[in-house]
Enzyme design. Structure first.
Site, PDB file in Angstrom:
ATOM      1  N   THR A  27       1.173  -1.262  -0.189  1.00  0.00           N
ATOM      2  CA  THR A  27      -0.488  -0.245   0.201  1.00  0.00           C
ATOM      3  C   THR A  27       0.302   1.208   0.141  1.00  0.00           C
ATOM      4  OG1 THR A  27      -0.135  -0.311   2.239  1.00  0.00           O
ATOM      5  CG2 THR A  27      -2.299  -0.726   0.943  1.00  0.00           C
TER       6      THR A  27
ATOM      7  N   HIS B 216     -22.175 -23.731 -16.606  1.00  0.00           N
ATOM      8  CA  HIS B 216     -21.377 -23.611 -15.529  1.00  0.00           C
ATOM      9  C   HIS B 216     -21.511 -21.624 -15.266  1.00  0.00           C
ATOM     10  CE1 HIS B 216     -20.118 -24.680 -12.001  1.00  0.00           C
ATOM     11  NE2 HIS B 216     -19.168 -22.946 -12.103  1.00  0.00           N
ATOM     12  N   GLU B 217     -21.165 -21.131 -16.314  1.00  0.00           N
ATOM     13  CA  GLU B 217     -20.746 -19.405 -16.111  1.00  0.00           C
ATOM     14  C   GLU B 217     -22.169 -18.918 -16.691  1.00  0.00           C
ATOM     15  OE1 GLU B 217     -18.106 -19.013 -15.303  1.00  0.00           O
ATOM     16  OE2 GLU B 217     -17.139 -20.567 -15.256  1.00  0.00           O
TER      17      GLU B 217
HETATM   18  P1  ADP Z   1       4.033  -1.687   1.429  1.00  0.00           P
HETATM   19  O1  ADP Z   1       6.279  -1.478   2.339  1.00  0.00           O
HETATM   20  O2  ADP Z   1       3.504  -1.322   1.943  1.00  0.00           O
HETATM   21  O3  ADP Z   1       4.521  -2.761   1.640  1.00  0.00           O
HETATM   22  P2  ADP Z   1       5.573  -0.449  -1.062  1.00  0.00           P
HETATM   23  O4  ADP Z   1       5.734   0.943  -0.440  1.00  0.00           O
HETATM   24  O5  ADP Z   1       6.615  -1.160  -1.119  1.00  0.00           O
HETATM   25  O6  ADP Z   1       4.500  -0.661  -0.446  1.00  0.00           O
HETATM   26  O7  ADP Z   1       5.095  -0.774  -2.167  1.00  0.00           O
HETATM   27  C1  ADP Z   1       5.803  -1.309  -3.199  1.00  0.00           C
HETATM   28  C2  ADP Z   1       5.429  -0.143  -4.732  1.00  0.00           C
HETATM   29  O8  ADP Z   1       4.313  -0.622  -5.008  1.00  0.00           O
HETATM   30  C3  ADP Z   1       5.957   0.717  -4.947  1.00  0.00           C
HETATM   31  O9  ADP Z   1       7.330   1.148  -4.706  1.00  0.00           O
HETATM   32  C4  ADP Z   1       5.704   2.056  -5.434  1.00  0.00           C
HETATM   33  O10 ADP Z   1       5.532   1.602  -6.956  1.00  0.00           O
HETATM   34  C5  ADP Z   1       3.688   1.164  -5.539  1.00  0.00           C
HETATM   35  N1  ADP Z   1       3.065   1.856  -4.625  1.00  0.00           N
HETATM   36  C6  ADP Z   1       2.399   1.490  -3.561  1.00  0.00           C
HETATM   37  N2  ADP Z   1       1.751   2.204  -2.981  1.00  0.00           N
HETATM   38  C7  ADP Z   1       1.801   3.406  -3.833  1.00  0.00           C
HETATM   39  C8  ADP Z   1       1.275   4.517  -3.734  1.00  0.00           C
HETATM   40  N3  ADP Z   1       0.202   5.042  -2.522  1.00  0.00           N
HETATM   41  N4  ADP Z   1       1.145   5.814  -4.841  1.00  0.00           N
HETATM   42  C9  ADP Z   1       2.483   4.938  -5.443  1.00  0.00           C
HETATM   43  N5  ADP Z   1       2.265   3.873  -6.311  1.00  0.00           N
HETATM   44  C10 ADP Z   1       2.575   3.396  -5.117  1.00  0.00           C
END
Ligand code: ADP
Length: 620
Positions: free
Chosen positions: A202, A419-420
């Site tokens: 996130t 099914h679908e």
């Molecule tokens: P976490 O530390 O919460 O697990 P990260 O910060 O490592 O997540 O996020 C991994 C990648 O996902 C980042 O390098 C970025 O490219 C993308 N990402 C995640 N959240 C965002 C956000 N809010 N805005 C832009 N990019 C994001």
């Protein structure tokens, strides 16, 4: 020529060199010169005055003879030789006696000294080696923190989208790092630790980097699991090392990812704690206490399990600020998509708002991945801009897996089509159910023959509130596939293809009864949230809090909910058999029915695209 002349002249062949003459005691001269005269010859030479001088070395039992022309020869003599003394005396040949004891003593001393030096050098080499080994062993304690010099942190707040509240909260940390005087003058104490709580992907790491980037301070980053090693005490020394380095570089940001790896509640393990982890945590707590106020080192930590953290970590003066970084909502997803679309050429037709609507439950990392997959597909299609087609393929690749070879027309394809269509038709006819987005027969890897995707309800997703009617509709929708098989092929011809649906139904129905109070068992939470056992504590807490009889009643309610839903689906489909056949024919023909096509074939207006309970957007 007499023998003595020979013996005299022969050494002379080698002797003319001046330096040879200056090396009377050089032991090697003996080997280079002609053989020295015999003892008797020497006596004669002395008597006849052919010898210039004699040097007696009693300790070595030899005499060094010097001839008038400067040649020398060394001749062995007897121990305590009186003869040579007398001969020399009588002939008036000068005779010196050389005492070599001093020389020997000196040589002995030098030898001893050399030995001592050798031992000392050897010992110091050995010590150096073992110190290096020890250093390496102690090097475990060095933290592996990566320090990016200021210029390397290029992330800014603009690069983080969709988590506005978290950004606002952290803005003051940036201000503090930039202008600490403002806070200090007012006597304000800036938090030492900020805990970022949220699901993976996130943007927690990104946010921490953005703070360092905005404030232009060094950024130390470390995963908490890197602290913990095989040896007890290593983690603690790494913590010390990390903080030492950080203080040297203050003001700076220290980011610890997955803090729950060390910060888990102490004494909550099964069968004893983990000494190493607890020591590491204790050290962390001590270091945080040891910060001077406003020392400029700000600790940020990330976790997705704040509930398992030790309470000591949370008290004021430690991680006293807790910031939730949740999954982005629709607007947030759109903003994140546009951040990642900056570097990618999008086709005119692409509406990021639309794609944000279609990706409920996606984290920032998932959205970044979506655009990346689409870019890869665009390159493969040798196109220059990312279009809806590539995005659609990328989305399906992420949610449903890779595509597999299309199904051949035949009984299996027809069965999957029923099914679908069963899922889709039931959904279209059930009030409160999610609208159909797409039905497809294009198989995916992992044995998925086709799937039906819905527009999940965004309101539900955002608020996290679901109604009983909505969940009941989900049960009916989920059983639509099995119901279609029963209606068309008969109860004995149904397949195991619905096993995934049945699992989902069992889980949802059980939750409705035991957690949400949606049954006549009453408004009682009989079970906690289903989760993996994380701490020893969980084992005790997840134990059911009801008796055997209630357990049986729960099972009964679950079964009733499921079989009622199946009956309802069967009734719906039986009454629409003709429509169902028509839709199946169209699906087999066209392989994919998009939302509009599906509803027009059905002859009803498509409902508002109410977007979405994203966790389960598709049924296979
Ligand atoms: P976490 O530390 O919460 O697990 P990260 O910060 O490592 O997540 O996020 C991994 C990648 O996902 C980042 O390098 C970025 O490219 C993308 N990402 C995640 N959240 C965002 C956000 N809010 N805005 C832009 N990019 C994001």
């Amino acid at each position: 020529m007499s023998s003595e002349q020979k013996s005299q002249s022969q050494p002379g062949l080698d002797a003319p060199k001046a330096e040879g003459a200056n090396r009377p005691s050089n032991p090697f001269s003996r080997f280079r010169a002609e053989p020295p005269p015999s003892y008797s010859v020497l006596l004669k030479q002395i008597t006849s005055g052919k010898v210039k001088e004699l040097e007696l070395v009693p300790a070595r039992r030899e005499v060094i003879v010097t001839y008038p022309d400067g040649r020398t020869a060394t001749v062995a003599i007897l121990a305590n030789d009186q003869q040579i003394l007398r001969t020399a005396e009588s002939s008036g040949t000068p005779l010196r006696v050389k005492d070599v004891r001093q020389e020997q003593a000196l040589a002995g001393l030098a030898g001893n000294l050399a030995l001592i030096v050798l031992i000392v050098v050897g010992l110091s080499l050995l010590l150096r080696r073992s110190a290096q080994v020890a250093n390496k062993a102690m090097g475990f304690g060095r933290s592996q923190a990566r320090t990016s010099p200021q210029s390397e942190v290029t992330v800014r707040f603009d690069d983080v989208a969709g988590i506005a509240e978290a950004k606002d909260e952290l803005q003051e940390v940036v201000t503090f790092l930039k202008q600490p005087e403002t806070f200090i003058k007012l006597g304000a104490r800036i938090p030492r630790g900020v805990l970022l709580v949220g699901p993976p992907g996130t943007g927690k790491t990104l946010l921490a980097k953005a703070i360092a980037g905005e404030a232009g301070v060094p950024f130390f980053s470390l995963a908490a699991s890197e602290f913990v090693e095989l040896f007890v005490g290593v983690g603690a020394s790494r913590v010390r090392d990390l903080f030492r380095k950080a203080k040297e570089k203050s003001p700076c940001i220290v980011f610890i990812d997955e803090i729950d790896a060390v910060g888990r509640q102490r004494g909550a393990g099964i069968g004893g704690g983990n000494d190493e982890r607890e020591q590491t945590l204790n050290q962390l707590l001590t270091e945080m206490d040891g910060f001077a106020d406003n020392s400029g080192v700000i600790l940020l930590a990330a976790t997705n399990r704040a509930d398992v953290l030790d309470t000591a970590l949370m008290r004021p003066g430690r991680f006293d600020r807790r910031i939730a970084v949740g999954l982005p909502d629709r607007k947030g997803r759109e903003a994140i998509l546009s951040v990642h679309a900056r570097t990618r050429p999008l086709a005119e037709e692409v509406s990021l708002a639309d794609w944000a609507r279609r990706t409920p439950g996606f984290s920032g990392a998932d959205l970044a991945n979506l655009l990346n997959e689409a870019a890869i597909l665009t390159a493969r299609h040798q196109s220059t801009t990312l279009g809806n087609r590539e995005l659609e393929m990328a989305l399906e690749r992420i949610t449903m897996g890779l595509t597999a070879a299309p199904l051949q027309d035949g009984a299996k394809k027809r069965l999957i089509a029923y099914h679908e269509i069963g899922h889709a038709l039931v959904a279209a006819l059930t009030p409160h159910a999610d609208p159909v987005d797409k039905v497809t027969l294009l198989p995916r890897s992992g044995g998925v023959g086709g799937f039906t995707r819905f527009f999940p309800d965004e309101e539900v997703l955002d608020s996290g509130l679901v109604t009983r009617a909505y969940l009941q509709a989900r049960l009916v929708m989920a059983l639509g596939g099995r119901a279609a098989e029963v209606v068309v092929f008969g109860a004995s011809e149904v397949t195991q293809g619905a096993s995934g649906d049945l699992q989902m139904v069992a889980q949802l129905a059980r939750e409705m009864v035991t957690r949400f109070g949606f049954s006549d068992l009453g408004p009682v939470a009989l079970e906690g949230q289903d989760q993996e056992v994380f701490l020893g504590r969980d084992l005790i807490h997840t134990r059911p809090s009801y008796g055997e009889r209630t357990g049986r009643e729960i099972d009964l309610r679950v079964r009733v909910l499921a079989s009622d839903a199946l009956q309802q689906a069967i009734q719906l489909l039986e009454s629409r058999r003709e429509q169902m056949d028509r839709l199946v024919d169209a699906l087999i023909e066209e392989e994919t029915l998009q939302s509009d096509r599906f509803y027009s074939l059905l002859g009803i207006d498509p409902p508002d695209r109410r977007p979405s309970l994203g966790q389960l957007p598709a049924w296979t």
